[in-house]
Motif scaffolding. Sequence first.
Motif, PDB file in Angstrom:
ATOM      1  N   ALA A 160      19.608 -42.309  -8.342  1.00  0.00           N
ATOM      2  CA  ALA A 160      18.508 -42.851  -9.285  1.00  0.00           C
ATOM      3  C   ALA A 160      17.892 -44.153  -8.725  1.00  0.00           C
ATOM      4  O   ALA A 160      16.709 -44.410  -9.182  1.00  0.00           O
ATOM      5  CB  ALA A 160      19.332 -42.735 -10.364  1.00  0.00           C
ATOM      6  N   ILE A 163      15.218 -43.351  -6.126  1.00  0.00           N
ATOM      7  CA  ILE A 163      14.088 -42.490  -7.023  1.00  0.00           C
ATOM      8  C   ILE A 163      13.160 -43.583  -7.819  1.00  0.00           C
ATOM      9  O   ILE A 163      11.941 -43.549  -7.716  1.00  0.00           O
ATOM     10  CB  ILE A 163      14.728 -41.389  -7.893  1.00  0.00           C
ATOM     11  N   GLU A 164      13.568 -44.438  -8.457  1.00  0.00           N
ATOM     12  CA  GLU A 164      13.183 -45.408  -9.248  1.00  0.00           C
ATOM     13  C   GLU A 164      12.083 -46.231  -8.363  1.00  0.00           C
ATOM     14  O   GLU A 164      11.139 -46.721  -8.702  1.00  0.00           O
ATOM     15  CB  GLU A 164      14.057 -46.278  -9.767  1.00  0.00           C
ATOM     16  N   VAL A 190      19.727 -34.624  -7.258  1.00  0.00           N
ATOM     17  CA  VAL A 190      18.806 -35.503  -7.941  1.00  0.00           C
ATOM     18  C   VAL A 190      17.484 -35.507  -7.255  1.00  0.00           C
ATOM     19  O   VAL A 190      16.463 -35.765  -7.994  1.00  0.00           O
ATOM     20  CB  VAL A 190      19.394 -37.186  -7.864  1.00  0.00           C
ATOM     21  N   ALA A 194      13.967 -34.641  -9.180  1.00  0.00           N
ATOM     22  CA  ALA A 194      12.788 -35.698  -9.355  1.00  0.00           C
ATOM     23  C   ALA A 194      11.628 -34.641  -8.983  1.00  0.00           C
ATOM     24  O   ALA A 194      10.557 -35.088  -9.712  1.00  0.00           O
ATOM     25  CB  ALA A 194      13.220 -36.818  -8.583  1.00  0.00           C
ATOM     26  N   ALA A 197      10.601 -32.320 -11.522  1.00  0.00           N
ATOM     27  CA  ALA A 197      10.089 -33.328 -12.738  1.00  0.00           C
ATOM     28  C   ALA A 197       8.840 -33.966 -12.554  1.00  0.00           C
ATOM     29  O   ALA A 197       8.119 -34.660 -13.359  1.00  0.00           O
ATOM     30  CB  ALA A 197      11.072 -34.231 -13.142  1.00  0.00           C
ATOM     31  N   GLN A 199       8.168 -36.306 -10.526  1.00  0.00           N
ATOM     32  CA  GLN A 199       8.169 -37.694 -10.117  1.00  0.00           C
ATOM     33  C   GLN A 199       7.480 -38.389  -8.711  1.00  0.00           C
ATOM     34  O   GLN A 199       7.527 -39.417  -8.515  1.00  0.00           O
ATOM     35  CB  GLN A 199       9.743 -38.440 -10.366  1.00  0.00           C
TER      36      GLN A 199
END
Length: 395
Positions: A160, A163-164, A190, A194, A197, A199
């Motif tokens: 996470a 990814i952020e 993950v 992403a 989604a 991202q």
Amino acid sequence: MKRICLLVFAASLPLASLRAQSDEALPILVQVLQSTDDAQVQLDILKGLADGLKGRRGVKAPAGWDTLAAKLATSSNAQVKELVQQLSLVFGSASALADTRKQMLDSKAPSAQRLAAIEALVAAKDATLAGPLRQLLKEPALRGAALRGLANYDDPKTPAAIIELLPSLDPAARRDAFGTLASRVSFARVLVGALAAGQFAAKDLPADLVRQLRNHQQADLNAALDKHWGTARESSADRQAEMGRYKALLAKAAAMKEDQAKGRAVFAKTCGQCHQLYGVGGKVGPDITGSNRADLDYLLHNILDPNAEIPNDYRTWNLDTKDDRSISGVMARQDATAVTIITPNETLTIARSDIAKLKQSELSMMPEGLLQALPEDEVRNLIAYLRGKEQVPLP
Ligand code: HEC
């Protein structure tokens, strides 16, 4: 007399032989190091030792090491000091561990020194490094090394955090980020989540990493990749048609200098992590500067159908570590104690004792479908650049 003999002995040892027999040679080399003040001799021997012990850790320190390390720690040669610290880590020294960590976190220390500290700690498998590495993601100069280092730790907080960061990364760091996210099943879930989604854009995920993701052989991941990234495999009939289509596309306009400059940027993004051209780029695949690049058939054939013929040296090796990390790359070197694999992101030396599975696949490291992922103007610019005779400046 003894001293001279030892020096002659050390000088005559080819460094490669230190690698296989390093453990037996250790005490002798420590003696030689103790008896010389010549920084060049010290460097040669220390380099040989570090190379021979690459990938290993918890090796018992040879007699006299601590005294020698204390003496060499005051050397005026920075590289000597760095190598001594690195070796002390391999020998499990607690004080070297503390010192190296301090250097890594010291925001006033030069970046080169902090990068060396990260690499040494990762190589020594410092067990509590994941948290500090995530902290270092904030610092652009250390980000790539921190991202690559994080692949070594199966820490659930890591994916996470990476990814952020994706939207703010430059292309090289983004590759490192995706490389780490693809390296473990738990991270890959993950990453693919992403992707699903939205991202990040599917086209940003490199084809070789998609293959590595599929290599985990997880049905849910594969289904999500099919849906959101696409499938690459095609029949040879499709490939013939494709060849014709690209030829027609590329026959149209003569290349302008400006197209070549844009093409260089496409090359840097899509090919440069694996290939050298004019002295820039990675070493996973062959240097293509001297290849038959001017010939369109040669280019299209090799890009569209990389698995048609693959020199053995360029087949993909898949390695799983005992702590569930997957690595794909070409084999640079292997012997009884360790293997060295070149991936599009880095060169990794893994001790045999850390390997769960090692297998050579039938496939080239060069992924299929690289052109399909590019818009037509980028394909045209890339080919114009590849067919050129000399380097052009980036746009
Ligand atoms: C993930 C690594 C990787 C990427 C990305 C990659 N290649 Fe390759 N490439 C290789 C490897 C490995 C080989 C040698 C084995 C083979 O022929 O498949 C190769 C072979 C080639 C060859 C033939 C070289 C020879 O010796 O004749 C050409 C030309 C080539 N690549 C061009 C490209 C271009 C253009 C791109 C970008 C669109 C690209 N490659 C992207 C790994 C890569």
